[in-house]
Design an enzyme around this catalytic site. Structure first.
Site, PDB file in Angstrom:
ATOM      1  N   GLN B 166       1.321 -19.889 -64.256  1.00 44.96           N
ATOM      2  CA  GLN B 166       0.745 -19.177 -65.390  1.00 44.96           C
ATOM      3  C   GLN B 166       1.772 -18.862 -66.474  1.00 44.96           C
ATOM      4  O   GLN B 166       2.935 -18.596 -66.184  1.00 44.96           O
ATOM      5  CB  GLN B 166       0.117 -17.859 -64.912  1.00 44.96           C
ATOM      6  N   TYR B 352      21.521  10.915 -30.401  1.00 46.39           N
ATOM      7  CA  TYR B 352      20.858  10.324 -29.242  1.00 46.39           C
ATOM      8  C   TYR B 352      21.159   8.835 -29.181  1.00 46.39           C
ATOM      9  O   TYR B 352      21.434   8.279 -28.129  1.00 46.39           O
ATOM     10  CB  TYR B 352      19.342  10.519 -29.335  1.00 46.39           C
ATOM     11  N   GLY B 467      10.830  16.973 -23.861  1.00 43.68           N
ATOM     12  CA  GLY B 467      10.153  15.686 -23.870  1.00 43.68           C
ATOM     13  C   GLY B 467      10.457  14.835 -22.662  1.00 43.68           C
ATOM     14  O   GLY B 467       9.646  13.998 -22.264  1.00 43.68           O
ATOM     15  N   ASN B 503       9.162  10.671 -27.951  1.00 39.18           N
ATOM     16  CA  ASN B 503      10.495  11.197 -27.711  1.00 39.18           C
ATOM     17  C   ASN B 503      11.633  10.281 -28.090  1.00 39.18           C
ATOM     18  O   ASN B 503      11.645   9.096 -27.777  1.00 39.18           O
ATOM     19  CB  ASN B 503      10.641  11.521 -26.224  1.00 39.18           C
TER      20      ASN B 503
END
Lengths: 248, 573
Positions: B166, B352, B467, B503
């Site tokens: 286009q 973690y 958890g 968790n």
């Protein structure tokens, strides 16, 4: 209400100590006054009334309810106390208690408690005067060595850190320390200074801590040496696993 | 790069990492500790001991002054008591010699970590066969290797955001989107040989022969496109943008390359077959309660994650190495970015994840447990022992006791993994992955995970945060269940699996276990050969072969394969 002693497998001193904590068969080792306990907890000024969240139950006109008739309220509940907490950190270097055993002690031997168990800390929530009784019981008995355990509402790191050179568990907020041959505490659970130095008594010697601990570790009582505990744990795992495997 | 190969080397490297961390001064923390001593000096030096913290404090003060509004100030940590009441210690990226500050492993501070996620989110795989059939049967077009090559030329012009067909179209500047491209791969060697090599992921070159044969057999004669949209596009929108962007450019490129009418109804057939019918997203959409589009981390299965990591192409004989590199990639993405960012927000989740990929602790546990299992049952790569309760119990218990005693014998390791959640993840990951490696079975590995959690709780009288009680105490009862909404093959579980969704500290570990299964079998891929092949491409910005080294480069501010930067269109400093 009478509770029967709780049972736990194992033939070692650690297993025996765990049974003692669970059945509240623990030796009282020190005296700490009610006011000193209140000051260290930090929820209200010593000597002041318990703040309440509702009027005494007797004045509330409670609806007819069979459960209410069966269950006698705890003193704190009857008075309308707030729910407040006591939180402990216990060193992994043979502190007498461990988070699960603090929780078991509270949940098995007391009513109206809400224990929370983490790795570095164990929190028990209850109506304030009920909680204070539990806290005092744990402070004064062999469940606690003031050098290897601490009342800590926040900044609880220390349980897994190496001990200080004087054998005391590290506390970032320096809430309590060894002075002479005793541990003194001059801040509350969240580290706010209090108006006194509470004498928590002598820390346990390492031999005594080894004897009273509920923590398995090499160099004292290794977990692998308590075959009965391992076998029961494996059995529970196996039964749960097999139960869950039902291909139908 | 370091390849520990066996338990003895892994132990040596673990000890070395502990000595770097605790036995040598870092900044001015005045540390020179025996790594097995149970006591330490606590000098309470605060942030002044650490150059990175001082840099942060200086810049925080400058920001405060410049904008007239409070910014970073370490003395605000807690009533004037800053971090650093203990020694602030460095981290060795496991499997490497790279040492860095913990702060540099937060994904905000680490460009490589960001790029890992960018490269996954901006990727999809799209089949070509259905589109070619539609072109031939519905539109009467001839499809030959020459037309495919031309289409791919057009597509690599258009995919970054260039105009096609286009007039009156604006275009993205190529300097902003130079990381965007499309390659193809196929199990059809004769077709591959006729395609322009610039466009081809050559399976025979990227994989060792045994793996290449397995992957080609799995893909068959089909042909697929590996699409990587621009990082800047993906960052501006979301993961769902990847397939949308791909679809628009693929459709227009077909129209252009095959000289089609842009308006006839038959184009709708092509649009469906070319854009959607053969589409493989990296991750699935999430349900409304966690509403995310496709290609967001919550829908990424552990199996796809295992296949995205490419270590298996080079280190087939070291399943632990493959599992550990995958562990790093998955822990970073699922814990630091997904749970830590999307689901929670904040800082703490980094700690973690880093436990799983720093200081060679998981490495030591995994190599030891794997060697135990292999020696006991006579296993090796592709030589597995049949999974049974007895085997899981044996290796799982051995690995757990080994991992727990590592902490008891090395107080510095215990201090490094200051929280039980970290320890539980590391010990379970290693013992469970060792079971998966020995048995070649992911669900057997996951079963060992729960055994490990039970043993850990009883041994130390503590486990992780709340958890861990939730999912790790109930997991054994559903680990073998294949009932709907309860169970699946481990490979098909993921971050939104019912028992796993809540968790931190788990999903990276589970991915490690799933990885152990296919690497123990010696397979070329875990779950999806298309995903494995799509990422077998040196042009990718992130290095999915050596994940931990790449994170280390990010930490040292040496990662130079960043994409999606805006420097080209903003005022130069």
């Amino acid at each position: 209400m009478a509770y029967t002693p709780q049972y736990y497998p194992g033939s070692t001193s650690v297993a025996e100590n765990r049974r003692k904590h669970m059945s509240n068969n623990v030796e009282k080792l020190r005296e700490v006054s009610d006011e000193d306990v209140t000051a260290m907890l930090g929820h209200r000024a010593p000597g002041t009334d318990y703040p309440s969240t509702h009027p005494p139950l007797a004045e509330m006109g409670e609806p007819d309810c069979p459960v209410r008739e069966i269950v006698t309220p705890t003193p704190g509940t009857a008075a309308g106390d707030r729910v407040r907490y006591v939180q402990w950190a216990d060193s992994m270097y043979n502190a007498p208690s461990t988070p699960y055993w603090r929780s078991y002690h509270a949940a098995i031997n007391h009513r109206g408690v809400d224990p929370g168990t983490l790795s570095g800390r164990a929190v028990v929530e209850a109506r304030e005067r009920d909680m204070e009784l539990i806290a005092k019981e744990q402070i004064e008995t062999e469940m606690t060595c003031p050098g290897l355990a601490g009342l800590r509402g926040c900044t609880v790191h220390g349980h897994s850190c190496r001990l200080q050179e004087d054998g005391v568990m590290f506390d970032m907020l320096d809430r309590r320390r060894l002075e002479g041959d005793s541990i003194v505490q001059d801040k509350d659970q969240v580290g706010v200074p209090i108006d006194r130095k509470v004498n928590m008594g002598k820390p346990m010697s390492s031999d005594e801590a080894n004897k009273r601990t509920t923590f398995y570790r090499v160099g004292n009582v290794a977990f692998r040496d308590d075959a009965e505990v391992i076998e029961w744990t494996q059995r529970i795992w196996e039964l749960r696993s097999v139960y869950g495997y039902q291909p139908k | 790069m370091a390849n520990f190969q066996n338990e003895a080397t892994a132990k040596k490297e673990f000890v070395k990492a502990m000595e770097v961390k605790y036995g040598k001064e870092w900044g001015s923390n005045q540390q020179n500790d025996d790594i097995q001593a149970t006591t330490a000096k606590y000098l309470r030096l605060g942030t002044a001991q650490n150059p990175r913290k001082m840099e942060m404090a200086k810049i925080g003060a400058e920001i405060t002054k410049k904008r007239g509004l409070q910014a970073y100030d370490p003395m605000l940590h807690l009533a004037g008591i800053p971090l650093g009441q203990r020694q602030l210690t460095p981290y060795t990226l496991s499997g490497t010699d790279i040492v860095c500050d913990g702060d540099d492993l937060h994904y905000v501070n680490n460009a490589a970590m960001q790029q890992e996620w960018d490269d996954i989110r901006r990727t999809c795989v799209v089949g070509l066969d259905l589109a070619h059939e539609t072109l031939e049967k519905r539109l009467g077009k001839e499809v030959t290797p020459e037309t495919i090559n031309y289409y791919l030329e057009v597509l690599n012009h258009a995919m970054p955001g260039a105009a096609i067909v286009q007039e009156h179209m604006v275009e993205t500047h190529p300097a902003m989107v130079d990381d965007c491209y499309v390659k193809v791969f196929t199990g059809d060697d004769s077709l591959k040989d006729e395609l322009d090599p610039q466009f081809v992921i050559d399976i025979d070159k990227m994989f060792i022969p045994e793996q290449a044969a397995q992957i080609k057999a799995s893909i068959g004669k089909s042909t697929f496109q590996a699409v990587h949209i621009p990082t800047v596009v993906s960052r501006t929108a979301d993961g769902g943008q990847t397939s949308r962007w791909m679809a628009m450019q693929v459709g227009m490129s077909f129209i252009s390359a095959y000289h089609m009418c842009a308006g006839e109804a038959a184009v709708a057939d092509l649009a469906f077959t070319a854009k959607h019918a053969g589409l493989v997203e990296m991750s699935e959409m999430l349900p409304a309660r966690r509403a995310r589009g496709p290609n967001e981390p919550g829908g990424l299965s552990f199996g796809h994650m295992a296949d995205i990591v490419q270590t298996s192409r080079k280190f087939r004989d070291d399943p632990c190495k493959i599992a550990l590199e995958t562990c790093a990639a998955a822990s970073m993405l699922y814990d630091q970015i997904w749970l830590g960012g999307y689901m929670s927000g904040g800082v703490g989740f980094t700690m973690y994840a880093t436990a799983a990929y720093t200081n060679n602790i998981t490495d030591d546990d995994l190599y030891a447990s794997t060697e135990y299992g292999w020696d006991k049952y006579g296993c090796g790569i592709g030589k597995n022992v049949a999974p049974s309760i007895d085997v899981i119990r044996d290796i799982g218990t051995w690995g757990t006791l080994y991992g727990l005693e590592l902490y008891e014998n090395y107080p510095t390791a215990l201090e490094d993994h200051f929280g039980g959640s970290q320890r539980a993840t590391v010990v379970s990951t290693a013992s469970a992955a060792a079971v998966a490696i020995a048995t070649g079975n992911s669900n057997a590995g996951l079963s060992a995970w729960y055994l490990s959690m039970y043993l850990h709780k009883e041994a130390h009288g503590r486990l992780g945060f709340f958890g861990y009680d939730l999912q790790d105490q109930c997991g054994a009862t559903n680990v073998f269940s294949y009932q709907s909404d309860e169970g699946l093959l481990g490979e098909l579980r993921g971050a939104n699996y019912p028992n796993y969704a809540m968790n931190v500290g788990h999903q990276g570990g589970y991915t490690t276990v799933i990885t152990g299964a296919y690497t123990g079998r010696g397979d070329a891929f875990s779950t999806n050969p298309l995903v494995k092949t799509c990422f077998a491409d040196d042009l990718m910005n992130f290095d999915f072969m050596e994940v931990r080294e790449c994170f280390g480069k990010g930490a040292l501010r040496e990662f130079d394969r960043c994409a999606g930067e805006r420097a080209f269109v903003i005022p130069a400093k």
